[in-house]
Design a protein around this motif. Structure first.
Motif, PDB file in Angstrom:
ATOM      1  N   UNK A  20      47.955  82.482  23.415  1.00 58.57           N
ATOM      2  CA  UNK A  20      47.363  81.489  22.536  1.00 58.57           C
ATOM      3  C   UNK A  20      45.899  81.810  22.323  1.00 58.57           C
ATOM      4  N   UNK A  21      45.218  81.062  21.446  1.00 60.98           N
ATOM      5  CA  UNK A  21      43.793  81.313  21.190  1.00 60.98           C
ATOM      6  C   UNK A  21      42.969  81.189  22.475  1.00 60.98           C
ATOM      7  N   UNK A  22      42.273  82.267  22.836  1.00 61.01           N
ATOM      8  CA  UNK A  22      41.437  82.248  24.031  1.00 61.01           C
ATOM      9  C   UNK A  22      42.207  82.157  25.323  1.00 61.01           C
ATOM     10  N   UNK A  23      43.492  82.464  25.315  1.00 62.95           N
ATOM     11  CA  UNK A  23      44.327  82.340  26.516  1.00 62.95           C
ATOM     12  C   UNK A  23      45.118  83.625  26.728  1.00 62.95           C
ATOM     13  N   UNK A  24      45.179  84.037  28.001  1.00 64.16           N
ATOM     14  CA  UNK A  24      45.943  85.227  28.373  1.00 64.16           C
ATOM     15  C   UNK A  24      46.727  84.946  29.651  1.00 64.16           C
ATOM     16  N   UNK A  25      47.854  85.612  29.782  1.00 65.36           N
ATOM     17  CA  UNK A  25      48.714  85.456  30.953  1.00 65.36           C
ATOM     18  C   UNK A  25      48.857  86.813  31.635  1.00 65.36           C
ATOM     19  N   UNK A  26      48.745  86.815  32.975  1.00 66.83           N
ATOM     20  CA  UNK A  26      48.877  88.095  33.674  1.00 66.83           C
ATOM     21  C   UNK A  26      50.344  88.494  33.802  1.00 66.83           C
TER      22      UNK A  26
END
Length: 292
Positions: A20-26
């Protein structure tokens, strides 16, 4: 995501997926010897997330990081990046890492445009001519010392497959009769990481947590048979002084400047093989007898 399978390539361990905007998942989790996510994993992935949001031409200068709750290595972490500043010289970001409703980390970081200014340094590089590639590894630690280290916070049980780690003057530095609150060592990523500076810096953040707080425990190795120690990172700060490569050897000089009341403070200086002072770090840790 894979939590228990070793991923030898450090670049793979730092991979993130947009969420998502400005979001990351490892995509990967590394367990430490207490069954929680390795602190370097959190540092490296948080650094990777914030650099994905930085404008071109601005190199990282600082990250201040709080370990808030133990992260579960088998669960994904979502990194949310917020823009705090977009100035003429500096960009600042806030990074929060969550696992469901649990906030496991909180960090602030800055990047800066290139600037000219006066230059000097105060620090200790490696002895001239020292060759890290031929120095002892953790596998070379004597069994008795390894057992003592394991009781003092879990050290000595093995090395991370994503870290090439060498200990100069091992007999003197790890001798319970002579060890003081200092330790120097070499480390690097064992595989090439490519030329992307953001990957190199994120990998350095991953490496920076490795054995940084060991200097807190070394003066107490002689007490290891009496009372076991529990150690856990509370916060970690990095300052980046010059461009560096995490896949080249870095010499690390650490010192525990104070330990009392169940906490210890470690300070580290990082030099490259040419003697350039490329980074500094501090780490405040819980350092208490087990069961307290």
């Amino acid at each position: 995501m894979s939590a228990t399978v070793l991923v030898p390539d450090l670049a793979d361990r730092l991979q993130l997926r947009a969420a998502g905007p400005g979001r990351w998942r490892n995509l990967h989790g590394d367990a430490n010897q207490n069954g929680r996510a390795y602190g370097g994993q959190l540092l490296g992935q948080a650094m990777r997330a914030l650099l994905l949001d930085m404008p071109a031409g601005r190199a990282p200068t600082m990250m201040q990081f709080l370990f808030l709750q133990g992260a579960m290595p088998e669960q994904p972490i979502v990194f949310e990046v917020t823009r705090l500043q977009e100035g003429k010289r500096f960009s600042a970001r806030h990074v929060r890492g969550t696992q469901g409703e649990r906030t496991v980390l909180d960090a602030h970081a800055t990047c800066a445009a290139a600037m000219e200014g006066p230059s000097h340094r105060l620090g200790s590089a490696a002895p001239p001519g020292e060759q890290p590639a031929i120095l002892p590894t953790l596998d070379d630690i004597p069994a008795a010392t390894r057992e003592a280290l394991a009781r003092m916070g879990g050290y000595g049980r093995g090395c991370d497959a994503a870290i090439d780690f060498r200990i100069p003057e091992m007999e003197r530095q790890l001798d319970p009769r002579r060890a003081g609150p200092q330790l120097r060592y070499w480390l690097k990523a064992p595989q090439p990481l490519g030329d992307d500076p953001a990957v190199q810096i994120a990998a350095f953040a991953y490496l920076s947590d490795w054995w940084l707080n060991a200097c807190m425990l070394l003066p107490h190795l002689g007490e290891a048979g009496e009372r076991a120690m529990y150690i856990s990172s509370l916060n970690h700060a990095l300052w980046l002084h010059a461009p560096l490569r995490a896949d080249d050897w870095l010499h690390v000089q650490t010192a525990c400047v104070h330990s009392a009341g169940g906490r210890g403070l470690a300070v580290a200086q990082y030099h490259d093989a040419d003697g350039r002072h490329v980074a500094s770090a501090t780490q405040d840790c819980l350092m208490a007898f087990a069961g307290r």
